[in-house]
Design a protein around this motif. Sequence first.
Motif, PDB file in Angstrom:
ATOM      1  N   ALA A 150      -9.943  33.792 -51.649  1.00  0.00           N
ATOM      2  CA  ALA A 150     -10.428  34.121 -50.311  1.00  0.00           C
ATOM      3  C   ALA A 150      -9.542  35.192 -49.692  1.00  0.00           C
ATOM      4  N   VAL A 151     -10.188  36.114 -48.980  1.00  0.00           N
ATOM      5  CA  VAL A 151      -9.469  37.194 -48.304  1.00  0.00           C
ATOM      6  C   VAL A 151      -9.964  37.256 -46.863  1.00  0.00           C
ATOM      7  N   PRO A 152      -9.289  36.595 -45.920  1.00  0.00           N
ATOM      8  CA  PRO A 152      -9.754  36.608 -44.529  1.00  0.00           C
ATOM      9  C   PRO A 152      -9.484  37.955 -43.865  1.00  0.00           C
ATOM     10  N   THR A 153     -10.441  38.378 -43.056  1.00  0.00           N
ATOM     11  CA  THR A 153     -10.289  39.627 -42.290  1.00  0.00           C
ATOM     12  C   THR A 153     -10.148  39.359 -40.804  1.00  0.00           C
ATOM     13  N   THR A 154     -10.142  38.076 -40.425  1.00  0.00           N
ATOM     14  CA  THR A 154      -9.864  37.667 -39.047  1.00  0.00           C
ATOM     15  C   THR A 154      -8.831  36.551 -39.085  1.00  0.00           C
ATOM     16  N   ALA A 155      -8.067  36.419 -38.010  1.00  0.00           N
ATOM     17  CA  ALA A 155      -7.121  35.311 -37.876  1.00  0.00           C
ATOM     18  C   ALA A 155      -7.832  34.230 -37.092  1.00  0.00           C
ATOM     19  N   GLY A 156      -8.458  33.294 -37.786  1.00  0.00           N
ATOM     20  CA  GLY A 156      -9.279  32.325 -37.075  1.00  0.00           C
ATOM     21  C   GLY A 156      -9.474  31.007 -37.785  1.00  0.00           C
ATOM     22  N   THR A 157     -10.512  30.917 -38.612  1.00  0.00           N
ATOM     23  CA  THR A 157     -10.953  29.617 -39.106  1.00  0.00           C
ATOM     24  C   THR A 157      -9.970  28.953 -40.056  1.00  0.00           C
ATOM     25  N   GLY A 158      -9.211  29.763 -40.809  1.00  0.00           N
ATOM     26  CA  GLY A 158      -8.365  29.166 -41.836  1.00  0.00           C
ATOM     27  C   GLY A 158      -9.170  28.602 -42.986  1.00  0.00           C
ATOM     28  N   SER A 159     -10.424  29.057 -43.129  1.00  0.00           N
ATOM     29  CA  SER A 159     -11.286  28.538 -44.195  1.00  0.00           C
ATOM     30  C   SER A 159     -10.679  28.743 -45.573  1.00  0.00           C
ATOM     31  N   GLU A 160      -9.878  29.796 -45.722  1.00  0.00           N
ATOM     32  CA  GLU A 160      -9.267  30.081 -47.023  1.00  0.00           C
ATOM     33  C   GLU A 160      -8.285  28.990 -47.448  1.00  0.00           C
ATOM     34  N   ALA A 161      -7.865  28.147 -46.511  1.00  0.00           N
ATOM     35  CA  ALA A 161      -6.917  27.079 -46.814  1.00  0.00           C
ATOM     36  C   ALA A 161      -7.599  25.728 -46.962  1.00  0.00           C
ATOM     37  N   GLN A 162      -8.921  25.704 -46.885  1.00  0.00           N
ATOM     38  CA  GLN A 162      -9.657  24.440 -46.839  1.00  0.00           C
ATOM     39  C   GLN A 162     -10.612  24.288 -48.016  1.00  0.00           C
ATOM     40  N   SER A 163     -10.899  23.042 -48.358  1.00  0.00           N
ATOM     41  CA  SER A 163     -11.846  22.741 -49.436  1.00  0.00           C
ATOM     42  C   SER A 163     -13.241  22.450 -48.898  1.00  0.00           C
ATOM     43  N   PHE A 164     -13.456  22.719 -47.613  1.00  0.00           N
ATOM     44  CA  PHE A 164     -14.744  22.457 -46.973  1.00  0.00           C
ATOM     45  C   PHE A 164     -15.532  23.745 -46.768  1.00  0.00           C
ATOM     46  N   ALA A 165     -16.836  23.646 -46.948  1.00  0.00           N
ATOM     47  CA  ALA A 165     -17.771  24.698 -46.553  1.00  0.00           C
ATOM     48  C   ALA A 165     -18.593  24.161 -45.389  1.00  0.00           C
ATOM     49  N   LEU A 166     -18.642  24.907 -44.289  1.00  0.00           N
ATOM     50  CA  LEU A 166     -19.467  24.516 -43.144  1.00  0.00           C
ATOM     51  C   LEU A 166     -20.767  25.317 -43.209  1.00  0.00           C
ATOM     52  N   ILE A 167     -21.844  24.640 -43.548  1.00  0.00           N
ATOM     53  CA  ILE A 167     -23.136  25.297 -43.742  1.00  0.00           C
ATOM     54  C   ILE A 167     -24.158  24.636 -42.821  1.00  0.00           C
ATOM     55  N   THR A 168     -24.913  25.461 -42.099  1.00  0.00           N
ATOM     56  CA  THR A 168     -25.880  24.940 -41.133  1.00  0.00           C
ATOM     57  C   THR A 168     -27.243  24.718 -41.779  1.00  0.00           C
ATOM     58  N   ASP A 169     -27.855  23.590 -41.448  1.00  0.00           N
ATOM     59  CA  ASP A 169     -29.240  23.328 -41.823  1.00  0.00           C
ATOM     60  C   ASP A 169     -30.128  23.989 -40.778  1.00  0.00           C
ATOM     61  N   PRO A 170     -30.897  25.025 -41.133  1.00  0.00           N
ATOM     62  CA  PRO A 170     -31.667  25.753 -40.116  1.00  0.00           C
ATOM     63  C   PRO A 170     -32.760  24.915 -39.473  1.00  0.00           C
ATOM     64  N   ALA A 171     -33.195  23.839 -40.137  1.00  0.00           N
ATOM     65  CA  ALA A 171     -34.247  23.000 -39.570  1.00  0.00           C
ATOM     66  C   ALA A 171     -33.716  22.106 -38.457  1.00  0.00           C
ATOM     67  N   THR A 172     -32.499  21.597 -38.636  1.00  0.00           N
ATOM     68  CA  THR A 172     -31.936  20.652 -37.664  1.00  0.00           C
ATOM     69  C   THR A 172     -30.819  21.263 -36.822  1.00  0.00           C
ATOM     70  N   HIS A 173     -30.336  22.452 -37.210  1.00  0.00           N
ATOM     71  CA  HIS A 173     -29.189  23.114 -36.579  1.00  0.00           C
ATOM     72  C   HIS A 173     -27.901  22.308 -36.748  1.00  0.00           C
ATOM     73  N   GLN A 174     -27.912  21.352 -37.667  1.00  0.00           N
ATOM     74  CA  GLN A 174     -26.738  20.530 -37.929  1.00  0.00           C
ATOM     75  C   GLN A 174     -25.781  21.270 -38.854  1.00  0.00           C
ATOM     76  N   LYS A 175     -24.508  21.334 -38.459  1.00  0.00           N
ATOM     77  CA  LYS A 175     -23.498  21.901 -39.341  1.00  0.00           C
ATOM     78  C   LYS A 175     -23.069  20.842 -40.339  1.00  0.00           C
ATOM     79  N   MET A 176     -23.270  21.132 -41.621  1.00  0.00           N
ATOM     80  CA  MET A 176     -22.909  20.185 -42.667  1.00  0.00           C
ATOM     81  C   MET A 176     -21.526  20.549 -43.219  1.00  0.00           C
ATOM     82  N   ALA A 177     -20.594  19.638 -43.118  1.00  0.00           N
ATOM     83  CA  ALA A 177     -19.260  19.843 -43.684  1.00  0.00           C
ATOM     84  C   ALA A 177     -19.271  19.297 -45.107  1.00  0.00           C
ATOM     85  N   CYS A 178     -19.225  20.196 -46.073  1.00  0.00           N
ATOM     86  CA  CYS A 178     -19.315  19.826 -47.485  1.00  0.00           C
ATOM     87  C   CYS A 178     -17.954  20.079 -48.117  1.00  0.00           C
TER      88      CYS A 178
END
Length: 386
Positions: A150-178
């Motif tokens: 991972a190569v972050p271009t913003t100082a923010g989420t820290g996603s590069e340090a995490q094993s989770f993907a936050l993906i939204t279900d467009p039907a329910t607008h629910q953010k799924m933490a996988c």
Amino acid sequence: MGLPSALSHSPTRVVFGSGRLAELGPLVRMEGAPPPLPPLPRGEGEPRVLVVTDPGIVRAGHVEKALESLRGAGLWATVFDGVAENPTTHHVEAGVAAARQANIDFLVGLGGGSAMDCAKGVNFILTNGGQMSDYWGVGKATKPMLPMIAVPTTAGTGSEAQSFALITDPATHQKMACGDVKAACRAAILDPQLTRTCPPGVAAAAGIDAVAHAVETAGTTRRNAVSMEMSREAWTRLSRAFERVMRDADDDAARADMLLGAHLAGAAIEQSMLGAAHACANPLTARFGITHGVAVGLMLPHVVRFNCEDGANPYVALGLSDEALAMRIERFLDAARLPRTLSELGVTEDSLPALAEEAARQWTASFNPRRVTAVELLQIYRAAFN
């Protein structure tokens, strides 16, 4: 600048410093592994790399620099730039199609949290099949996953340090933490030069999100000695750099502190989790389209005060009293010219009960240091309203 000892607890190798994007190709070579997918005919160079990014990062020139490094290392690389903010299952599906067409066996997530999350989502489906909802939760991938940098271009989420993907279900607008340990990045390149092109509004929202990660991880019911070390180090760097970056985007030392602080805060999430500020923010994004960082930053001082009402201070690891912490966060919001009330953002008072019910169903609410139900969350929303 040396790396803090707290990072020794993270499975992700950190390459930190100005200009380090140039090392992407050799790093892919170093971290490459035999692919778990069935072997198919390949072109010149292995591994075959998919760079997952968005159009803004392409326009900024970062993707071309990444490709130069990859090709310079003799690697075959292609780009999927179809990521958008708050990636949905549709973005992941498009990325999977691109990955299959190119027969890739290595992923690079280049951009903000959305690009990195989408890359991790692609990894889940490409290697384990099914759909994103199958991986909602923790540890549901049964097969090996591709190596990823991972190569972050913003100082923010820290996603590069995490094993989770936050993906939204467009039907329910629910953010799924996988989440799955197999989805953790092999390495992260933290190059402060890349944050120079981040628009001021994006930098403000991302930066306050990183601050929220440092604060909430310091106080959750799952906090431990390792997470508190990470939270404390993240807070130290972010709190000394945030206002400086808001005043002067060319302050290289401050941008470096922000990037490393955001990474540390992201790593703390892996150890600790988040709390009610994030639980309250997600419905605001889903129902009113409020940028995540803006929403979580606005809610954070109110959550801090709520959690300390009984005289306890779950954030003691940060070295501030409860009120001093809340006031410092409000000072950051002002420095970033971010809103302080929900009414400013078009949130209606009659929507607050529904927002509270939705927030109570968020996973992060269960880790808040003070128990919250829809009743308490409505109290917090009302405090933030005007």
